[in-house]
Design an enzyme around this catalytic site. Structure first.
Site, PDB file in Angstrom:
ATOM      1  N   GLU A 141      40.660   4.567  -4.338  1.00 32.41           N
ATOM      2  CA  GLU A 141      40.756   4.704  -2.881  1.00 32.41           C
ATOM      3  C   GLU A 141      41.325   6.057  -2.490  1.00 32.41           C
ATOM      4  OE1 GLU A 141      41.754   2.068  -4.592  1.00 32.41           O
ATOM      5  OE2 GLU A 141      40.259   0.592  -3.947  1.00 32.41           O
ATOM      6  N   HIS A 211      43.820 -10.279   0.579  1.00 31.36           N
ATOM      7  CA  HIS A 211      42.498 -10.268   1.216  1.00 31.36           C
ATOM      8  C   HIS A 211      42.646 -10.743   2.660  1.00 31.36           C
ATOM      9  CE1 HIS A 211      41.562 -10.415  -3.095  1.00 31.36           C
ATOM     10  NE2 HIS A 211      40.485  -9.737  -2.794  1.00 31.36           N
TER      11      HIS A 211
END
Ligand code: TPP
Lengths: 408, 434
Positions: A141, A211
């Protein structure tokens, strides 16, 4: 996300002794599994979860006429064109398709983006525009965002996908220290206005710690970047196109529970919706209720309950849409009218964005306030899998807060 | 079995640096050895040359194996001298893991648990747990349930975690497969990738300081190895000489992204060499090869405080997780071929049969037995309540802070006011103890 076919799984499941396992039924046996469960056609919940109330929402544009009844779209000449039924991931896909078609420098990349992305947002785009414009990156990322900043610094348009908002933190330094300060630190010599970072966010019913997060608050504390969160397909398309084309780095957080749950008739043309501008979804005179993203539908229900409970009560619902810079005027004007404010978001309460809104409203509307401002937020804990129903600011909690400000 | 880059470690002892006869890793440099030594502070072993040469690659790192795919031992000297009991323990664990995966995967398809990830095709990594000491500390990624199984995590313990029930050590807070066990020295799994790798280096340094003759074992995928944390971890472990083994499960995919899009170098093992770490590549479907390298790596780590990188080559047979359909990015034929022709469980089974330590009948009855055990445990776990709602607020800090106490009170009042809004019955104490 697509669910796999059971036959495929079974095939792969039977590693050594295919004959030993004939069907779901024979593995488990009805003695152990309740009958209604033993059917192999029972399907699991989708990865992005369910949000049952959304399709009945008054704010969802269920018809073409409904969709076109939108003054914000006037200037784009799409109102006499066509609409197409799309869910949220399809409208995001449509926006990116238009962005790539209208800007030769635009590229899209991130983890698993080439085959369509784990939430299918980039489906078909690599086939349409080529693998040099829509591509997989290695799994990093910080690399993805740094790479995007580099492209944007050369005047290109970089649309970077972070697979889940929960995994944006390795890129925190690149976002907060680099993207956000690129223009300022160079005295305006350089900027990364062409940078856009998309990431799925918020609760889905079974996401647990990693999540489910809503990290907008961290980024809202960073001058130099903008933060946008859409509530529906029409909104997402217009806000995403505006965000891609805006000359500032933007974080675009997509409530993943809406990817399939929110379906609207979306104008197929090229249009933008304004950044930094909230939308009054329902006007009212007694309580101002502020939220964004999927929380809007929760608040809609809470308002319904409150208005049913107290006859004559009317609440004003505001969708912030852009978290940074947020539309202070719209909220201040509303609270000056109603004298009461309830703010809700899923992120933890302490130092959440509601705190910023509450302070600003206290500064601006102190003499008009009839009751303390109420925040309805996630508790100050990590997002807990099995306690999700107790954790999120659900309709009852929001209703309770509305009652609280009314009955103060 | 050779660990690449032995010479790099000669840096530790300055005398060795002067020994020009040390086998040099860089092939091209044999001639340069005779040249003048570079004195700049940034290198220890470089010599000046008048040849301009960009180095794109070195010799490919070989893949160590003990058995071929038929379970036939290639070099008897490499065959581990293990007892029947030891070999059968590994084999049975591989089968158990396989059946456990099958049942829990199906359970998710039926909506009974929220998520699952299988280990199909990678079961031979259990050989690595067999090569460790039980006091060695494990930092895992998520696809290493077999390591826990080998250490004695019970079927019930797996089930309780996947069901997020009141007996789940994680108190229902994390998604299924996020196991952890204090008594088995297995740190709790966390979903963010690669974060555990530098943590493993730090934990290893702590073990070294404590004087324990133990090491840390850290598992991760070849996808995770692209994260910055991987590189930070290796460099720290090398500079701080940490007793840690980095075990990369290179299964060819990170969700849909094939390994050839993940990197362009010689796999992951070659990176260790760049950091001055003893590195080896192993056939990850060969349980004895995995066992041998882990044992040897452990020796290096524990006896000599050298970090080691093991790259185990394998193939992810299953979909990435229950949220994935891999037919969108690879052919079924490809997967079926791997299943059929390179199966780690079959390989070990053939080896056992060659030794007459196992047969068809035993295999059948063990499978039936273990399937029954797993199903028994499964229905037991399903019936248990979820953890107490107070556990929503515990463990954020060592003890609840004022804001958390206030919020817990608030939730308590909300539940009292709107009891029908909450699914209290499924939770232990039904919210009474808030
Ligand atoms: C920091 C971070 N980014 C992205 C993800 C989403 N994600 C989960 S697993 C995965 C692929 C991992 O592949 P690999 O490391 O090769 O392990 P494998 O699943 O193949 O065992 C991704 C991208 C994540 N969990 N954490």
């Amino acid at each position: 996300m697509n669910v796999s076919s059971l036959s495929f799984l079974r095939k792969f499941g039977r590693i050594i002794k295919p004959k030993n396992i004939k069907s779901t039924k024979s593995i488990f046996g009805t003695r152990i599994f309740h009958k209604s469960f033993s059917s192999s056609t029972q399907s699991p919940p989708p990865a992005e979860g369910f949000m049952p109330g959304v399709s009945e929402s008054k704010f969802i544009k269920n018809t073409s006429e409904d969709a076109m009844n939108n003054r914000e779209l006037l200037e784009f000449g799409v109102l006499d064109g066509e609409t197409k039924k799309m869910n949220l991931f399809q409208s995001i896909n449509d926006a990116m398709r238009i962005a790539l078609a209208t800007d030769e420098t635009a590229v899209i990349f991130g983890e698993d983006v080439a085959f369509g992305g784990v939430f299918r947002c980039t489906l078909g785009l690599s086939e349409m525009f080529g693998r040099d414009r829509v591509f997989n990156t290695p799994l990093t990322e910080q690399g993805i965002v740094g790479f995007a900043i580099g492209m944007a610094s050369m005047g290109h348009t970089a649309i970077a996908e972070i697979q889940f908002a929960d995994y944006i933190y390795p890129a925190f330094d690149q976002i907060v220290n680099e993207a956000a300060k690129y223009r300022y630190r160079s005295g305006g010599l350089f900027n990364v206005g062409g940078l856009l970072i998309r990431a799925p966010c918020s609760a889905v019913g079974h996401g647990g710690h990693y999540h489910s997060q809503s990290p907008e608050g961290y980024f809202a504390h960073t001058p130099g970047i903008k933060v946008v969160i859409p509530r529906s397909p029409i909104q997402a398309k217009g806000l995403l196109l505006a965000s891609i084309r805006d000359r500032n780095p933007i974080i675009f957080l997509e409530p993943k529970i809406l990817y399939r749950a929110a379906v609207e008739y979306v104008p197929i043309g090229d249009y933008e919706l304004p950044l930094g501008k909230a939308e009054i979804l329902k006007s009212g005179k007694d309580v101002t209720v502020v939220g964004y993203g999927s929380q809007i539908y929760v608040l809609e229900n809470a308002i319904k309950m409150a208005e049913k409970k107290i006859s004559g009560l009317s609440c004003e619902l505001i969708d912030l849409r852009t978290i940074l810079p947020w539309d202070v005027d719209t909220v201040v004007n509303s609270v000056n009218k109603t004298g009461r404010l309830v703010i809700a978001h899923e992120a933890p309460q302490t130092s959440g964005f509601a705190a910023e809104i509450a302070t600003t409203i206290t500064e601006n509307c102190f003499l008009r306030l009839e009751s303390p401002i109420q925040r309805v937020c996630g508790w100050d804990t990590p997002f807990p899998l099995v306690f999700e129903k107790f954790y999120v600011p659900d309709a009852i909690r929001c209703f309770d807060a509305i009652m609280e400000v009314v009955e103060f | 079995m050779i660990f690449a880059c032995r010479n790099v470690w000669s840096r530790k002892t300055p005398l060795n640096i002067l020994n020009r006869k040390t086998t040099r890793f860089w092939q091209f440099s044999t001639k340069a050895v005779k040249e003048e030594k570079v004195k700049f502070p940034g290198v220890t072993e470089s010599y000046f040359t008048d040849k301009m040469q960009f180095i794109q690659s070195v010799n490919p790192i070989p893949t160590y194996r003990v058995m071929d795919r038929q379970g036939k031992v290639l070099d008897p000297a490499q065959e581990p001298q293990v007892s029947k009991e030891f070999a059968l323990k590994i084999y049975k664990d591989m089968i158990t893991l396989n059946i456990l995966d099958l049942i829990l995967y199906e359970a998710q398809r039926q909506g009974r648990i929220s998520f699952y990830m299988t280990n199909y095709g990678e079961e031979a990594y259990i050989g690595s747990s067999a090569g460790l000491d039980s006091q060695d500390v494990i930092f895992g990624q998520y696809r290493e349930a077999g390591v826990l199984l080998y250490r004695g995590f019970t079927i019930d313990e797996f089930m309780n975690q996947c069901y997020s029930n009141e007996k789940d050590y994680g108190k229902g807070r994390q998604m299924p497969v996020h196991y952890g066990s204090k008594k088995l020295n297995f740190q709790t799994i966390s979903s963010p990738l690669a974060t555990q790798i530098p943590q493993a280096s730090g934990a290893a340094y702590a073990l070294k300081r404590a004087g324990n003759k133990n090491c840390v074992m850290c598992y991760f995928g070849e996808g995770a190895a692209s994260e910055g944390d991987f590189h930070a971890a290796l460099n720290l472990a090398a500079t701080m000489q940490c007793p840690v083994i980095f075990f990369c499960r290179n299964n060819g995919f990170a969700i849909s992204t094939p390994a050839f899009e993940q990197y362009k170098g010689d796999g992951v093992a070659s990176r260790g060499i760049g950091y001055g770490i003893n590195s080896i590549r192993v056939d990850g479907n060969d349980v004895w090869a995995v066992y041998n390298v882990t044992k040897a790596a452990r020796q290096l780590a524990v006896e000599e405080n050298r970090p080691v990188l093991i790259e185990a080559m394998t193939y992810r047979i299953s979909h990435h997780s229950t949220s994935d359909d891999s037919s969108a990015y690879r052919s079924k034929e490809e997967v079926e071929n791997w299943m059929r022709f390179d199966n780690p469980i079959v390989r070990l089974r053939r080896w056992l049969e060659n030794k007459n330590w196992w047969n068809e009948q035993e295999d059948k009855s063990y499978r039936t037995f273990i399937r029954k055990e797993i199903l028994k445990s499964f229905s037991k776990a399903e019936k248990l309540q979820k953890p107490s709602i107070t556990d929503l607020f515990n463990d954020v800090y060592d003890r609840p802070t004022p804001n958390i106490i206030i919020q817990r009170e608030k939730l308590k009042k909300l539940i009292e006011k709107y009891p029908n809004n909450y699914p209290l019955k499924i939770f232990k104490n039904e919210g009474e103890d808030l």
